[in-house]
Design an enzyme around this catalytic site. Structure first.
Site, short mmCIF file in Angstrom:
data_model
loop_
_atom_site.label_atom_id
_atom_site.label_comp_id
_atom_site.label_asym_id
_atom_site.label_seq_id
_atom_site.Cartn_x
_atom_site.Cartn_y
_atom_site.Cartn_z
N HIS A 10 0.85 -1.19 0.00
CA HIS A 10 0.00 0.00 0.00
C HIS A 10 0.88 1.23 0.00
O HIS A 10 1.90 1.28 0.68
CB HIS A 10 -0.96 0.02 1.19
CG HIS A 10 -0.33 -0.31 2.51
ND1 HIS A 10 0.03 -1.59 2.85
CD2 HIS A 10 0.00 0.47 3.56
CE1 HIS A 10 0.55 -1.60 4.07
NE2 HIS A 10 0.57 -0.35 4.52
N HIS A 59 0.71 5.11 1.07
CA HIS A 59 -0.04 6.11 1.83
C HIS A 59 0.07 7.44 1.08
O HIS A 59 1.17 7.84 0.67
CB HIS A 59 0.58 6.33 3.21
CG HIS A 59 0.61 5.15 4.11
ND1 HIS A 59 -0.28 4.98 5.15
CD2 HIS A 59 1.44 4.07 4.18
CE1 HIS A 59 0.00 3.87 5.81
NE2 HIS A 59 1.05 3.29 5.24
P1 AMP Z 1 1.39 0.26 7.42
O1 AMP Z 1 1.84 0.53 8.81
O2 AMP Z 1 2.21 1.01 6.39
O3 AMP Z 1 1.30 -1.22 7.13
O4 AMP Z 1 -0.06 0.89 7.30
C1 AMP Z 1 -1.24 0.16 7.46
C2 AMP Z 1 -2.37 1.16 7.48
O5 AMP Z 1 -3.58 0.46 7.27
C3 AMP Z 1 -2.50 1.93 8.78
O6 AMP Z 1 -2.39 3.32 8.53
C4 AMP Z 1 -3.92 1.54 9.27
O7 AMP Z 1 -4.59 2.59 9.91
C5 AMP Z 1 -4.58 1.13 7.98
N1 AMP Z 1 -5.70 0.21 8.10
C6 AMP Z 1 -5.75 -0.94 8.80
N2 AMP Z 1 -6.96 -1.53 8.66
C7 AMP Z 1 -7.67 -0.74 7.83
C8 AMP Z 1 -8.99 -0.82 7.29
N3 AMP Z 1 -9.83 -1.83 7.58
N4 AMP Z 1 -9.41 0.18 6.48
C9 AMP Z 1 -8.59 1.20 6.18
N5 AMP Z 1 -7.33 1.32 6.66
C10 AMP Z 1 -6.88 0.37 7.46
#
Ligand code: AMP
Length: 125
Positions: free
Chosen positions: A110, A112
């Site tokens: 992903h 951001h």
């Molecule tokens: P990372 O730390 O780069 O793996 O980021 C994972 C991101 O996914 C975090 O910013 C979370 O807040 C986000 N996240 C986790 N579950 C969900 C969800 N169901 N819908 C949207 N964002 C999510």
């Protein structure tokens, strides 16, 4: 707990469930190869996650295995989503965590997109 970016793809991860429609997301963009939705725990006034639809653990996995078409679609989608959100004038940040030291939590690539206020230094000092 950060993930090991060398692990095989685990299709029980939360973004795989979003892609399969098993859990909801607040969608902002979708095309053949890409889905984008608002982060559930936003760290900036605008915090969008952009994911490829294919099963890629991380930037490493994606850059090694995805097709040129998937890679082009992903890169173009990040730009298009930011443009459509009106972020070009004020600016934004694109960030992808990869593996342990980055703190990557979800084992599906992903990007951001952060925006909406001055975002400070790239890394905590
Ligand atoms: P990372 O730390 O780069 O793996 O980021 C994972 C991101 O996914 C975090 O910013 C979370 O807040 C986000 N996240 C986790 N579950 C969900 C969800 N169901 N819908 C949207 N964002 C999510």
């Amino acid at each position: 707990m950060p993930i090991d970016a060398t692990q095989p793809y685990d299709d029980s991860n939360i973004f795989a469930k979003i892609l399969r429609g098993e859990i909801p997301s607040n969608k902002v963009y979708e095309d053949e190869h890409v889905l984008a939705f608002h982060d559930i725990n936003p760290l900036a006034p605008t915090h969008i996650l952009v994911i490829p639809k294919g099963p890629y653990v991380s930037w490493d996995d994606f850059s090694a295995k995805a097709s040129d078409e998937e890679i082009a679609a992903f890169v173009r989608a990040v730009g298009r989503i930011a443009r459509q959100a009106g972020l070009i004038g004020e600016g934004y940040r694109v960030l992808a965590n990869v593996g342990m030291n980055s703190g990557q939590e979800v084992p599906h690539l992903h990007a951001h997109i952060f925006a909406g206020r001055p975002l400070g230094p790239m890394l905590a000092r």
